[in-house]
Design a protein around this motif. Structure first.
Motif, short mmCIF file in Angstrom:
data_model
loop_
_atom_site.label_atom_id
_atom_site.label_comp_id
_atom_site.label_asym_id
_atom_site.label_seq_id
_atom_site.Cartn_x
_atom_site.Cartn_y
_atom_site.Cartn_z
N UNK A 272 -4.53 0.19 5.98
CA UNK A 272 -3.61 1.17 5.40
C UNK A 272 -2.33 0.43 5.01
N UNK A 273 -1.99 0.47 3.73
CA UNK A 273 -0.75 -0.13 3.26
C UNK A 273 0.42 0.73 3.73
N UNK B 252 -6.10 -0.79 1.29
CA UNK B 252 -6.07 -2.00 0.47
C UNK B 252 -6.89 -3.09 1.16
N UNK B 253 -7.55 -3.95 0.38
CA UNK B 253 -8.31 -5.05 1.01
C UNK B 253 -7.36 -6.09 1.60
N UNK C 267 -4.66 8.22 7.39
CA UNK C 267 -4.34 7.73 6.05
C UNK C 267 -3.43 8.70 5.30
N UNK C 268 -3.70 10.00 5.46
CA UNK C 268 -2.91 11.03 4.78
C UNK C 268 -1.55 11.29 5.44
N UNK C 269 -1.27 10.60 6.57
CA UNK C 269 0.00 10.78 7.24
C UNK C 269 0.08 12.01 8.12
N UNK C 270 -1.06 12.64 8.39
CA UNK C 270 -1.08 13.85 9.22
C UNK C 270 -1.14 13.52 10.71
N UNK C 271 -1.48 12.29 11.07
CA UNK C 271 -1.48 11.81 12.45
C UNK C 271 -0.75 10.47 12.48
N UNK D 281 -2.87 -0.39 10.02
CA UNK D 281 -4.09 -0.10 10.78
C UNK D 281 -5.33 -0.27 9.90
N UNK D 282 -6.41 -0.70 10.53
CA UNK D 282 -7.71 -0.80 9.87
C UNK D 282 -8.55 0.36 10.39
#
Length: 75
Positions: free
Chosen positions: A6-7, A14-15, A45-49, A56-57
């Motif tokens: 996660x950028x 992102x790779x 990823x959506x910023x909800x947690x 993080x991967x």
């Protein structure tokens, strides 16, 4: 190793390249062949947690082969 992280700035996957980890005493090292991303990962990823680390991967549902053993790993 290759991963999708996660950028921190864009909150997109992102790779990235990371060092191959060394298994701990009772751990195994897996070469991941397939990985699923579950709904909890998508909430992160959506910023909800909250994330535990900035880049993080996500993905903990893996299929792979054991390629390394820690010194106390027996089975």
């Amino acid at each position: 190793m290759r991963a999708m992280a996660i950028d921190a700035a864009t909150r997109r996957l992102v790779p990235v390249r990371r060092p191959v980890p060394v298994p701990g005493p009772r751990e195994v090292l897996l070469r991941v062949r397939a990985c699923g991303v579950c709904r909890t990962d998508l909430h992160i990823i959506d910023g909800e947690l909250p994330r535990r680390e900035p880049s993080a991967v996500p993905g903990h549902e893996v299929v792979g082969e054991v390629v390394g053993l820690g010194p106390q790993a027996r089975r």
